[in-house]
Design a protein around this motif. Sequence first.
Motif, PDB file in Angstrom:
ATOM      1  N   ALA A   1       0.710  -1.485   0.026  1.00 39.35           N
ATOM      2  CA  ALA A   1       0.137   0.106   0.018  1.00 39.35           C
ATOM      3  C   ALA A   1       0.984   1.136  -0.049  1.00 39.35           C
ATOM      4  O   ALA A   1       0.541   2.402  -0.413  1.00 39.35           O
ATOM      5  CB  ALA A   1      -0.950  -0.066   1.072  1.00 39.35           C
TER       6      ALA A   1
ATOM      7  N   TRP B   1      -2.826   7.474   4.995  1.00 36.72           N
ATOM      8  CA  TRP B   1      -1.738   6.523   4.702  1.00 36.72           C
ATOM      9  C   TRP B   1      -1.024   6.200   6.041  1.00 36.72           C
ATOM     10  O   TRP B   1      -0.926   5.277   6.727  1.00 36.72           O
ATOM     11  CB  TRP B   1      -0.614   6.646   3.671  1.00 36.72           C
ATOM     12  CG  TRP B   1       0.426   5.971   3.697  1.00 36.72           C
ATOM     13  CD1 TRP B   1       0.417   4.713   3.177  1.00 36.72           C
ATOM     14  CD2 TRP B   1       1.859   6.127   4.191  1.00 36.72           C
ATOM     15  NE1 TRP B   1       1.801   4.303   3.725  1.00 36.72           N
ATOM     16  CE2 TRP B   1       2.483   5.164   4.175  1.00 36.72           C
ATOM     17  CE3 TRP B   1       2.089   7.331   5.077  1.00 36.72           C
ATOM     18  CZ2 TRP B   1       3.803   5.007   4.547  1.00 36.72           C
ATOM     19  CZ3 TRP B   1       3.480   7.225   5.649  1.00 36.72           C
ATOM     20  CH2 TRP B   1       4.251   6.012   5.495  1.00 36.72           C
TER      21      TRP B   1
ATOM     22  N   ALA C   1      -4.281   1.913  -2.972  1.00 39.29           N
ATOM     23  CA  ALA C   1      -3.767   1.697  -1.561  1.00 39.29           C
ATOM     24  C   ALA C   1      -4.712   1.241  -0.690  1.00 39.29           C
ATOM     25  O   ALA C   1      -4.502   0.384   0.283  1.00 39.29           O
ATOM     26  CB  ALA C   1      -3.180   2.957  -1.248  1.00 39.29           C
TER      27      ALA C   1
END
Length: 130
Positions: free
Chosen positions: A10, A107, A50
């Motif tokens: 990812a 993220w 992702a």
Amino acid sequence: MRFNWTDVVATIPVATIVVSYVGHLVDGDVPFIQDPRGMVGAGLALGLIAAAVLGRSAFGGSPAGRGTGAAGLVSFTFGVVVLLWSGNGVIGEVLLGSFIGSIVVTWALAVVLPAAGVPRTRRRRSPAHS
């Protein structure tokens, strides 16, 4: 800090987004991306990749996972708004930078916090322990 294979996979599209954005800032023209709208489109597509790699475990279950899911939803919605509203001016560049920042924050919530020890999912107790 321990990363699993989904964290590493990812990270690749997110790193691609960041490197492309830096190239966009430095040169103004990245292969396949000629303007801020193209950069937003690439960010949306790679961000969704992702998120798909990380799966449900990163975006639900625990309070941290639900927070990450909310951040991802906000980032995606913001990206769509920027895609529809941005132009080539200063406002477009500011919105683009904010969108890229929201991807990096999402993220970090999905990958870095769990690797640092914040659990992704709530542990379920067996009926015998209730």
